[in-house]
Design a protein around this motif. Structure first.
Motif, short mmCIF file in Angstrom:
data_model
loop_
_atom_site.label_atom_id
_atom_site.label_comp_id
_atom_site.label_asym_id
_atom_site.label_seq_id
_atom_site.Cartn_x
_atom_site.Cartn_y
_atom_site.Cartn_z
N SER A 192 -3.75 -0.46 -1.76
CA SER A 192 -4.36 -1.52 -2.57
C SER A 192 -4.13 -2.87 -1.89
O SER A 192 -3.24 -3.00 -1.04
CB SER A 192 -3.77 -1.53 -3.97
N PHE A 193 -4.91 -3.86 -2.31
CA PHE A 193 -4.84 -5.18 -1.68
C PHE A 193 -4.35 -6.23 -2.67
O PHE A 193 -4.70 -6.20 -3.87
CB PHE A 193 -6.21 -5.60 -1.14
N GLU A 194 -3.53 -7.15 -2.16
CA GLU A 194 -3.14 -8.35 -2.90
C GLU A 194 -3.66 -9.56 -2.13
O GLU A 194 -3.74 -9.54 -0.91
CB GLU A 194 -1.62 -8.43 -3.03
N LYS A 195 -4.00 -10.60 -2.88
CA LYS A 195 -4.45 -11.84 -2.24
C LYS A 195 -3.36 -12.90 -2.40
O LYS A 195 -2.81 -13.08 -3.50
CB LYS A 195 -5.75 -12.34 -2.86
N HIS A 245 -6.70 -22.69 1.53
CA HIS A 245 -7.25 -21.79 2.54
C HIS A 245 -7.68 -20.46 1.91
O HIS A 245 -7.10 -20.04 0.89
CB HIS A 245 -6.19 -21.54 3.62
N PRO A 246 -8.70 -19.78 2.46
CA PRO A 246 -9.09 -18.46 1.95
C PRO A 246 -7.85 -17.56 1.86
O PRO A 246 -7.10 -17.43 2.83
CB PRO A 246 -10.08 -17.94 2.99
N PRO A 247 -7.60 -16.95 0.67
CA PRO A 247 -6.38 -16.17 0.45
C PRO A 247 -6.24 -15.04 1.46
O PRO A 247 -7.14 -14.21 1.60
CB PRO A 247 -6.54 -15.62 -0.96
N PRO A 248 -5.14 -14.98 2.22
CA PRO A 248 -4.90 -13.86 3.12
C PRO A 248 -4.84 -12.54 2.32
O PRO A 248 -4.56 -12.52 1.12
CB PRO A 248 -3.55 -14.18 3.76
N LEU A 249 -5.14 -11.44 3.03
CA LEU A 249 -5.14 -10.11 2.42
C LEU A 249 -3.85 -9.39 2.77
O LEU A 249 -3.45 -9.33 3.94
CB LEU A 249 -6.34 -9.31 2.91
N LEU A 250 -3.19 -8.82 1.73
CA LEU A 250 -1.99 -8.03 1.93
C LEU A 250 -2.26 -6.62 1.43
O LEU A 250 -2.48 -6.41 0.23
CB LEU A 250 -0.80 -8.65 1.17
N MET A 251 -2.34 -5.65 2.37
CA MET A 251 -2.57 -4.27 1.99
C MET A 251 -1.23 -3.53 1.89
O MET A 251 -0.45 -3.49 2.85
CB MET A 251 -3.47 -3.55 3.00
N ARG A 252 -0.99 -2.96 0.70
CA ARG A 252 0.24 -2.19 0.47
C ARG A 252 0.03 -0.78 0.99
O ARG A 252 -0.91 -0.09 0.58
CB ARG A 252 0.58 -2.17 -1.01
N CYS A 253 0.89 -0.36 1.90
CA CYS A 253 0.73 0.94 2.56
C CYS A 253 0.83 2.08 1.55
O CYS A 253 0.12 3.07 1.64
CB CYS A 253 1.79 1.09 3.66
N GLY A 254 1.74 1.93 0.56
CA GLY A 254 1.95 3.03 -0.36
C GLY A 254 0.75 3.34 -1.23
O GLY A 254 0.46 4.51 -1.51
N SER A 255 0.02 2.32 -1.66
CA SER A 255 -1.11 2.52 -2.58
C SER A 255 -2.46 2.23 -1.95
O SER A 255 -3.50 2.47 -2.57
CB SER A 255 -0.93 1.60 -3.79
N GLY A 270 -18.51 -10.42 3.96
CA GLY A 270 -17.83 -10.25 2.68
C GLY A 270 -16.42 -9.69 2.77
O GLY A 270 -16.05 -8.98 3.70
N VAL A 271 -15.65 -10.01 1.73
CA VAL A 271 -14.25 -9.57 1.68
C VAL A 271 -14.16 -8.06 1.43
O VAL A 271 -13.26 -7.38 1.95
CB VAL A 271 -13.49 -10.35 0.58
N GLU A 272 -15.11 -7.51 0.66
CA GLU A 272 -15.06 -6.08 0.34
C GLU A 272 -15.16 -5.23 1.60
O GLU A 272 -14.37 -4.30 1.80
CB GLU A 272 -16.18 -5.73 -0.64
N ARG A 273 -16.12 -5.54 2.46
CA ARG A 273 -16.25 -4.78 3.72
C ARG A 273 -15.04 -5.04 4.61
O ARG A 273 -14.55 -4.14 5.30
CB ARG A 273 -17.54 -5.19 4.43
N PHE A 274 -14.53 -6.29 4.54
CA PHE A 274 -13.35 -6.66 5.30
C PHE A 274 -12.17 -5.75 4.91
O PHE A 274 -11.48 -5.17 5.76
CB PHE A 274 -13.04 -8.13 4.98
N CYS A 275 -11.95 -5.58 3.60
CA CYS A 275 -10.86 -4.74 3.11
C CYS A 275 -11.04 -3.29 3.55
O CYS A 275 -10.08 -2.60 3.92
CB CYS A 275 -10.77 -4.82 1.59
N THR A 276 -12.29 -2.82 3.51
CA THR A 276 -12.58 -1.43 3.87
C THR A 276 -12.18 -1.14 5.32
O THR A 276 -11.52 -0.12 5.61
CB THR A 276 -14.07 -1.12 3.67
N ILE A 277 -12.52 -2.02 6.21
CA ILE A 277 -12.23 -1.77 7.63
C ILE A 277 -10.72 -1.87 7.89
O ILE A 277 -10.16 -1.14 8.72
CB ILE A 277 -13.02 -2.72 8.55
N VAL A 278 -10.00 -2.76 7.15
CA VAL A 278 -8.54 -2.83 7.28
C VAL A 278 -7.90 -1.53 6.80
O VAL A 278 -7.02 -0.97 7.45
CB VAL A 278 -7.98 -4.04 6.50
N ARG A 279 -8.41 -1.03 5.67
CA ARG A 279 -7.87 0.21 5.11
C ARG A 279 -8.11 1.38 6.08
O ARG A 279 -7.23 2.22 6.30
CB ARG A 279 -8.53 0.49 3.76
N GLU A 280 -9.33 1.45 6.68
CA GLU A 280 -9.66 2.56 7.56
C GLU A 280 -8.87 2.53 8.86
O GLU A 280 -8.69 3.57 9.51
CB GLU A 280 -11.16 2.54 7.87
#
Length: 806
Positions: free
Chosen positions: A707-710, A695-705, A758-768
């Motif tokens: 940053s994202f892990e897959k 399955h497409p790797p879920p995104l894990l955003m670390r609150c402290g940094s 795309g995943v990049e825009r996906f990550c940006t909106i999660v971070r925001e």
């Protein structure tokens, strides 16, 4: 009579300003007499000052018998008694005018109304009327003018519409979960099905005639953006959502109901309660004293020239037809008015009225003369994309001494009508030679009802041979269809028009041609749906000598349509069943905030998500089945059941996926597979143990940094290969960490340029949006996808789970 005519001219000369004096000011009486609508005018004392030809034709009362008469003489032809009519209301106070007519509309001083007059015509008549004041040069009201149009045909079409709707009542009444309303052009209820009656706790008798927005919403005007109102305005179909006062949300669709005249005569408004799904996803200008304003009032494209060929008026309809504005045309000469039609300066019909032009007159092959009025139909190859057929009527304008001071011409585009006539003419050519070749079953009769021809297709359809039918009368041709001798469509063509319309109001008419669809229970093993078209046959003198009818068996088509409708209904049911597989609510897990959504691209889809509660733990599943629509939905149901069963029997995620894979592989005969992520959140240890089956790797955003892990793949998709092994992994979660599970419908969503989200825009909106709740983050993602796609159709299912560590 001369004295009366002089008083008319004197009044109208007072009604125009100084710039219309001399020849132009004296043209008004001629113009009104030329108008196609019935028109009368009165002075302030109620005496008739003009009564045009169209009014003579409509009422049978001649102008010479009406002009100068008062005491409501002009009401007698309509009501049979002396009484005020609309033209009097213009001169009366506003409250008095509006009290006389139920549906009077006011635009400044102009009044418009539609009314049924039972005393006018054999069965009464529906009339449209428009009245406005007449002013003198000082702006004082000196009288009023009224234009009248018989709209009985249109109103009868609306009545026929109501009758046709009753035939659909049995079907619509069976829809228990779908609300159906039939509304008239004013949004009053014509009919509602039992679902609406139950919802409103009112009977159809109580609701009929009431405004829908009053009965349903309890307001006195249509809702902002009302789809039914938009359909009535534009004629287009619309879909949307509606929230009723009880908080329920409805998916609505409105479709216009067109009459045989092509006009919208009502709207069908269908609504389906979608509250559960929604809660799961998210909580004509007034008449004036100048000649130009009178002509601007006309529906036909109309212009006028003086005797020197200078344009003196160019109405709005002419602007619309030609694209040339009045401000650019008025005052122009040298045949400027011919340019929009011919692309060159040349005389046209209005010029022929002013003098003989033999060369130009020869171009009008169908020129008719009625006194000094000329009427013609002509094809202009330079007007319109493919040329246009034009009907035109021109008549002189006279000054007060009776001298020709100019001319006026009205123009209509009759291209559509002419094309229909040409098609009919082409069908009639060499009838005897081609009729036997026609694929449709066709026969013809003379005006005594004897069969003239009976083609091969008719032999095949009925089993009756031409040799046995030609020459036969006494309705012999009806026997193969009805088993009895009786008139059919070809016979109706030979009846007078008024008799057809009176006895057979459901027929469709195009000139003398009649078209009908009918079910004949006696034709065929189980009855047949028949389409038939009949038209007269003429001799060289234009006299009707018989009729021809073509017949087509459309039984298969109609039954196919019924089958298709059943399939659509079954698909809607499948969609409801599939949605029932999804969790009704998200289970609570201490230490985590959760949200989820599923948005299918079609009625049914291949994505799914699931939650499997345990003691202090929560299993999460998100999956995407290969393929789309019904096959994917069925495979989804199988996969969900297998995974859920295994999850309740195994502690380890690897055991869940391995057993599920083996079971799915054994049942997958068509090579279908499913990518799936299975993870278990532990509320006590604030951790996630997971296994990822392709399955497409879920995104894990670390609150402290930030940053994202897959959470990468730990094995192949389920169902691809039996006996596959899967690896289990663990991640620890800190406060504020955000985990987003998704299917590829998210990152592969495309805009109109073919670009992927795309995943990049996906990550940006999660971070925001990381400061928001899980539901808030989910809503932000969906809103950003919608903005990115900008109306582009969704081509894949969108499924997401958001988990935020508290």
């Amino acid at each position: 009579m001369k004295k009366e005519a002089h008083s008319v001219h004197t009044l109208f000369e007072k009604c125009i300003q100084e710039d219309l004096k001399n020849s132009r000011g004296n043209l008004l009486s001629d113009v009104i007499d030329f108008l196609p609508d019935a028109i009368l005018a009165i002075d302030r004392e109620g005496s008739v000052i003009t009564w045009n030809r169209a009014m003579e034709k409509m009422t049978g009362s001649l102008a010479r018998d009406m002009i100068g008469k008062g005491n409501y003489e002009y009401a007698l032809p309509f009501y049979g008694i002396r009484r005020p009519i609309l033209v009097d209301m213009v001169l009366a106070p506003q409250d008095e005018a509006e009290g006389k007519y139920d549906s009077v509309k006011r635009d400044g001083k102009t009044l418009t109304v539609e009314i049924f007059i039972p005393t006018f015509g054999e069965r009464g008549s529906y009339l449209w009327a428009k009245a406005t004041p007449l002013y003198d040069s000082q702006g004082e009201i000196v009288g009023a003018i009224e234009s009248i149009r018989d709209i009985t045909g249109r109103k009868e079409a609306e009545d026929a519409l109501l009758k046709s709707e009753q035939e659909k009542e049995a079907i619509l009444s069976s829809l228990r979960n779908v609300a159906v309303e039939y509304l008239d052009p004013r949004m009053r209820i014509i009919w509602v099905n039992p679902a609406v009656q139950r919802y409103l706790s009112s009977s159809l008798q109580d609701l009929r005639g009431k405004y829908c927005y009053e009965s349903i919403q309890g307001i006195n005007a249509p809702c902002p953006g009302c789809k039914a109102a938009l359909t009535l305005q534009t004629g287009h179909s619309y879909e949307g959502e509606l929230v009723t006062p009880d908080g329920k949300t409805w998916l609505t669709r409105s479709n216009g109901i067109k009459g045989s005249d092509g006009q919208i005569h009502g709207v069908v408004h269908v609504a389906m309660n979608i509250s559960q799904r929604k809660s799961a996803e998210e909580k004509i200008a007034a008449m004036k004293q100048r000649l130009a304003d009178v002509i601007d009032f006309l529906p036909d494209a109309t212009f006028a020239i003086d005797k020197h060929g200078t344009v003196i008026t160019w109405n709005r309809a002419m602007e619309k037809m030609t694209g040339s504005l009045a401000q650019d045309m008025i005052g122009k000469g040298n045949y400027e008015y011919a340019l929009p039609f011919y692309g060159t300066r040349r005389p046209i019909l209005a010029d022929l009225v002013l003098g003989e032009m033999e060369d130009i007159e020869k171009e009008y092959h169908s020129l008719q003369k009625e006194g000094s009025t000329l009427i013609t139909e002509i094809f202009i190859p330079t007007f319109g994309p493919h040329g246009s057929h034009i009907w035109a009527k021109a008549t002189p304008l006279f000054d007060s001494e009776g001298n020709i001071a100019g001319s006026i011409e009205s123009i209509r585009d009759i291209t559509y009508r002419k094309k229909a006539e040409e098609e009919v003419a082409a069908m009639k050519q060499r009838l005897a030679e081609v009729i036997d070749f026609l694929p449709d079953a066709t026969f013809a009769i003379d005006n005594q009802g004897r069969v003239l021809t009976w083609n091969r297709a008719m032999e095949k359809m009925t089993g009756a041979l031409a040799t046995d039918m030609v020459g036969k009368g006494n309705y012999e041709y009806a026997l193969p269809f009805y088993g009895t001798r009786r008139p059919i469509l070809a016979d109706l063509v030979l009846l007078p028009d008024e008799m057809i319309e009176k006895r057979y109001p459901g027929l469709q008419r195009e000139g003398k041609t009649l078209t009908s669809e009918i079910f004949i229970p006696t034709f065929g093993l189980t009855g047949s749906f028949i389409w038939a078209k009949a038209t007269p046959l003429y001799n060289s003198q234009g006299t009707i000598v018989g009729a021809i009818e073509s017949i087509r068996d459309i039984t298969d088509m109609r039954r196919t349509e019924q089958t298709l409708e059943r399939s659509k209904s079954e698909l809607r049911i499948a969609s409801d069943i599939q949605r029932s597989f999804l969790p009704e609510k998200i289970p609570h897990l201490s230490g985590f905030d959760l949200a989820a959504t599923f948005i299918p691209a079609m009625e049914v889809g291949g994505d799914f998500y699931d939650f499997i509660p345990g003691e202090g733990k929560l299993g999460m599943v998100i999956a995407d089945v290969s393929g789309k629509s019904v096959p994917a939905a069925l495979f989804m149901a199988l996969s969900r059941t297998i995974v859920r069963v295994n999850a309740t029997h195994h502690e380890k995620g690897t055991d869940v996926l391995e057993d599920a894979n083996n079971m799915i592989s054994a049942d997958s005969k068509l090579g279908m597979f499913v990518t799936l992520f299975y993870g278990v959140l532990d509320g006590n240890s604030r951790s996630l143990i997971y296994a990822n089956a392709g399955h497409p790797p879920p995104l894990l955003m670390r609150c402290g940094s930030n940053s994202f892990e897959k959470l990468e793949v730990t094995g192949i998709a389920l169902g691809a290969i039996g006996g596959a092994k899967y690896e289990e992994r663990r991640v620890d979660l800190a406060s504020g960490d955000i985990l987003v599970l998704y299917t590829d419908g998210v990152n592969e969503a495309e805009n109109s340029n073919g670009e992927q989200y795309g995943v990049e825009r996906f990550c940006t909106i999660v971070r925001e949006s990381c400061h928001l709740s899980a539901q808030g983050i989910l809503d932000k993602i969906l809103g950003d996808i919608s903005q990115f796609c900008a109306g582009q159709a969704q081509f894949d299912d969108i499924t997401m789970i958001v988990a935020k560590a508290k």
